[in-house]
Design an enzyme around this catalytic site. Sequence first.
Site, PDB file in Angstrom:
ATOM      1  CG  ASP A  51      -2.884  -0.547  -2.381  1.00 36.57           C
ATOM      2  OD1 ASP A  51      -2.874   0.635  -1.962  1.00 36.57           O
ATOM      3  OD2 ASP A  51      -3.449  -1.480  -1.782  1.00 36.57           O
ATOM      4  CG  ASP A  98      -2.589   4.054  -1.388  1.00 38.79           C
ATOM      5  OD1 ASP A  98      -3.358   3.899  -2.354  1.00 38.79           O
ATOM      6  OD2 ASP A  98      -2.579   3.286  -0.409  1.00 38.79           O
ATOM      7  CG  ASP A 121      -6.016   0.668  -0.695  1.00 35.42           C
ATOM      8  OD1 ASP A 121      -5.190   1.604  -0.601  1.00 35.42           O
ATOM      9  OD2 ASP A 121      -6.016  -0.315   0.083  1.00 35.42           O
ATOM     10  CB  SER A 142      -0.967  -0.049   1.193  1.00 32.86           C
ATOM     11  OG  SER A 142      -1.932   0.958   1.119  1.00 32.86           O
TER      12      SER A 142
END
Length: 447
Positions: free
Chosen positions: A244, A242, A246, A103
């Site tokens: 990833d 960010d 999400d 992440s």
Amino acid sequence: MSRKLFGTDGVRGRANTFPMTAEMALRLGAAAGRYFRRDGRNGHRVVIGKDTRLSGYMIENALTAGLTSTGMNVLLLGPVPTPAVGFLTRSMRADVGIMISASHNPAADNGIKFFGPDGFKLSDEAEAEIERIVAGSFDLAQPQNIGRAKRIDDGRGRYVEYAKTTFPTGQRLDGLKVVVDCANGAAYRAAPDVLWELGAEVIPVGVEPNGLNINEGCGSTHPEACADAVLKHGADLGISLDGDADRVAIIDEKGRLADGDQIMALLASRWAEEGRLKGGALVATVMSNLGLERYLQGRGLRLERTKVGDRYVVERMRGQGFNLGGEQSGHIVMTDYATTGDGLIAGLQFLAAMADSGQPASQLVSQFDPVPQLLKNVRYAAGADPLSTEPVKAVIAEAERRLNGSGRVLIRKSGTEPLIRVMAEAEDETMLREVVDGIVAAVEKAA
């Protein structure tokens, strides 16, 4: 059993250090294959996506070996956002989806997140069972039943087309200039494509990943890069994702940042007016600002609070039928559209509000006046437990006494890093700083 591998968002750690090693990834893959192939039939499939970290190649190959050894067929998506894995797991009728990502963490870290066949993250019980299997032995497939693996070339394209369908029918982004910062991460192709195909003039930032620069000076954890680009190019909006994709941070045309609380406030009020907000409530965590709660109450809406972690937000939403939730950090969960936080789709919803209202971003990002809030992190050594010491407990108790009725204090361990997060809210900013600094000093001494 107590969980040692799984945290609040899958398994995470420093690459090539336990638990984020090739050996453990292989065992996790085999354990997940064993868990999801309990009926012994062939033909089970798993989709695997990843972000742009160098270690993603190692983890992907190890997971694939473990999964195929138990008879699972593996579909490799390559770099795609985490919400794309949730979407494609369900869309492609996979038995399990896996995202390889840490992440917003630095490039040296990595992680493994699991999704069930419904596209939602696994329950605590399912993760505990996989962890139990990891600790034991595996029933491997017979040679003729070993699984196959292949690359899927259109996974990103499927997600791009789906993301566009979440934007209101008949609306376009023509005439809008949008900066999108992809953090040199998983959405570095998908996010600019979606915005451009919907008509926006797109200024891409953080779209040159090299395996080592994900989240480095860019993305939602470093929104100043997006803000600088907005001001430089005279953009109408900045969308900062960010690693990833999400989570999201929104930057208005003046370069000012709006966190997840402001975005959720905007969406909750709009959806309530349109009769779309199920249950008359927004689900957020204990970290969300007291000002958000007061804002919702003023509109006859409720704020349902959960533990920190978007998985717990989603569990509350699914359990009670709510359709909007998220975290102050920018995880915005809209179960009408996605099974997990989706920064790009949240950005599209903000753009839809701009298009509907005709208002600039600067008017939409200030839905409420936040109560002064201060958050500081204290790193601690592995194995230490500073929160259990008597001096720290005494300082926390005194802080709670001082803030009683005028604010609140929240201290917790991070679920993804060896950090203790010390947060407090109070109208009196002097008292706020004194309270937080006092707790931080006590924790640092104990740590």
